[in-house]
Design an enzyme around this catalytic site. Structure first.
Site, PDB file in Angstrom:
ATOM      1  N   SER A   1      -8.910 -18.832   7.753  1.00 10.89           N
ATOM      2  CA  SER A   1      -8.189 -18.600   9.181  1.00 10.89           C
ATOM      3  C   SER A   1      -6.632 -18.185   8.776  1.00 10.89           C
ATOM      4  O   SER A   1      -6.905 -17.232   8.535  1.00 10.89           O
ATOM      5  CB  SER A   1      -8.055 -20.084  10.044  1.00 10.89           C
TER       6      SER A   1
ATOM      7  N   ASP B   1     -15.799 -14.704  16.212  1.00  6.37           N
ATOM      8  CA  ASP B   1     -14.963 -15.650  15.888  1.00  6.37           C
ATOM      9  C   ASP B   1     -14.440 -16.499  16.860  1.00  6.37           C
ATOM     10  O   ASP B   1     -13.836 -15.877  17.832  1.00  6.37           O
ATOM     11  CB  ASP B   1     -14.001 -15.052  14.984  1.00  6.37           C
TER      12      ASP B   1
ATOM     13  N   HIS C   1     -16.036 -20.632  13.005  1.00  5.44           N
ATOM     14  CA  HIS C   1     -14.826 -20.113  12.565  1.00  5.44           C
ATOM     15  C   HIS C   1     -14.538 -20.979  11.366  1.00  5.44           C
ATOM     16  O   HIS C   1     -14.879 -22.178  11.242  1.00  5.44           O
ATOM     17  CB  HIS C   1     -13.469 -20.654  13.743  1.00  5.44           C
TER      18      HIS C   1
END
Length: 389
Positions: A125, A233, A282
């Site tokens: 991330s 995502d 994610h």
């Protein structure tokens, strides 16, 4: 602060940058300090942590990296690992993401990193974006300190965001609704963010925010980087204001989601080493199910192993890619979860697990219409969906 698991016999080092969004002004940093203190301060961090996924020391969970020296660098700088500003009269907070990485490297050199063969800078991330922003700088730092022999590589997981048009435009009020370009624009100023020189030179002064977007910074990088990115995502959809709550998705959203997958696939076509499953999710590399996901029959640990080998081979002799060991893996099917190995989807309200067909119906997917478009019988399409073809 950082966490270290030494592996005395190994000359491979894996440094992991934690993710967790960011904050870009006094108001949302104050809120973050009140609600997510661990991402703003190291004060309440636990004394030890258990590594999972690629940070696990169990060969079953981590077939190729279990024996490496592992370093987990928690994310208390909230600046996408780019900041270089100390606390001042003007600014209540210090943002030192870029400096934290440099200091950790310096200290690790005394703990065995100096004899390393390979340093893999990984992150998920915001940590994945942090890898793209810092991998060349880490290589330069080691070279300047006289450690030319260490091969520095990057592994960016779920940090390849697009600066696309939001599904619904909203004003930039908080981290979640603010369009990524605007949030980063404000953030760079607030954090005194640094971007790599080679990327900076591609853009006019004041346009450095471009370097936070993978497809724009990637061509300027010197170090090899492996990009892991879900085609759908969840964090990207969130900032694009597509919220998959209990209501079926409207047709406009459904088209937007499919288009997002196409755009993302397109930005990865020239990325030598990539793994991009058509799933709605994610982050992946520190999840314990990371070995289960496959693209075209190859799992992520296997693809990373192939990449390691290809870099090792190309150092020896510029040979053709290894047969049966692919490193450019991108799903070509067009909608979320058309890959049967995608992680389980749960209904956000009930927590119930859903299969692909239930999920697509929940998303407002029109089987009749889609079958017609593809020139198929609806029953044939449903069969294909459930088998994941």
């Amino acid at each position: 602060s950082y966490y270290l698991k030494e592996s005395k016999g190994s000359r491979r080092w894996l440094l992991f940058l934690e993710g967790g969004w960011y904050c870009f002004n006094r108001e949302n940093c104050d809120t973050r300090y009140d609600t997510m203190r661990r991402l703003m301060s190291s004060r309440e961090w636990p004394a030890t942590r258990v590594g999972t996924g690629i940070l696990s020391s169990q060969p079953e969970e981590n077939p190729h990296w279990w024996n490496a020296n592992m370093v987990f660098i928690p994310y208390c700088s909230s600046d996408v690992w780019s900041g270089a500003s100390s606390k001042s009269e003007k600014n209540e907070y210090a943002f030192m993401g870029a400096l934290i990485i440099q200091e950790v490297i310096k200290e690790l050199l005394e703990k065995g990193l100096s004899t390393a063969k390979v340093l893999l800078l990984a992150g998920s991330s915001a940590g994945g974006t942090g890898v793209l922003l810092n991998v060349d700088r880490v290589a330069e730092q080691l070279e300047e300190m006289g450690y030319q022999g260490i091969q520095v590589r990057g592994l960016a997981d779920s940090g390849w965001f697009l600066d696309n048009k939001q599904y619904r435009r909203t004003d930039c009020i908080d981290t979640i609704t603010c369009a990524p370009t605007e949030a980063i624009r404000r953030g760079i100023r607030y954090w005194n963010g640094i971007v790599p020189e080679r990327c900076k030179l591609q853009f006019k002064e004041g346009e450095e925010w471009n370097c936070f977007f993978g497809y724009k910074i990637y061509p300027t990088l010197r170090c090899p980087v492996f990009v892991v990115q879900w085609l759908f995502d969840e964090a990207q959809l969130t900032v694009d204001n597509v919220h998959l709550t209990g209501q079926p998705v409207q047709e406009g959203q459904w088209l937007y989601i499919q288009n997002l997958g196409r755009e993302l696939r397109n930005t990865l076509k020239d990325v030598t080493a990539s793994f991009a499953p058509a799933c709605l999710s994610h982050e992946i590399i520190t999840r314990n199910h990371w070995t289960d996901i496959q693209v075209k029959g190859t799992s992520l640990p296997r693809a990373l192993h192939c990449w390691d080998r290809s870099l090792h081979e190309s150092n020896k002799n510029g040979k053709a890619p290894l047969k049966g060991c692919p490193i450019h893996l991108i799903d070509s099917c067009p909608w979320p979860h058309c890959n049967p190995s995608c992680p389980t989807i749960r209904d956000q309200f009930t927590g119930q697990e859903m299969n692909v067909i239930q999920f697509l119906m929940h998303m407002g997917f029109d089987v009749q219409k889609m079958a017609q478009q593809q020139g198929l019988e609806p029953s044939k399409l449903l069969g294909m969906l459930s088998s994941g073809n």
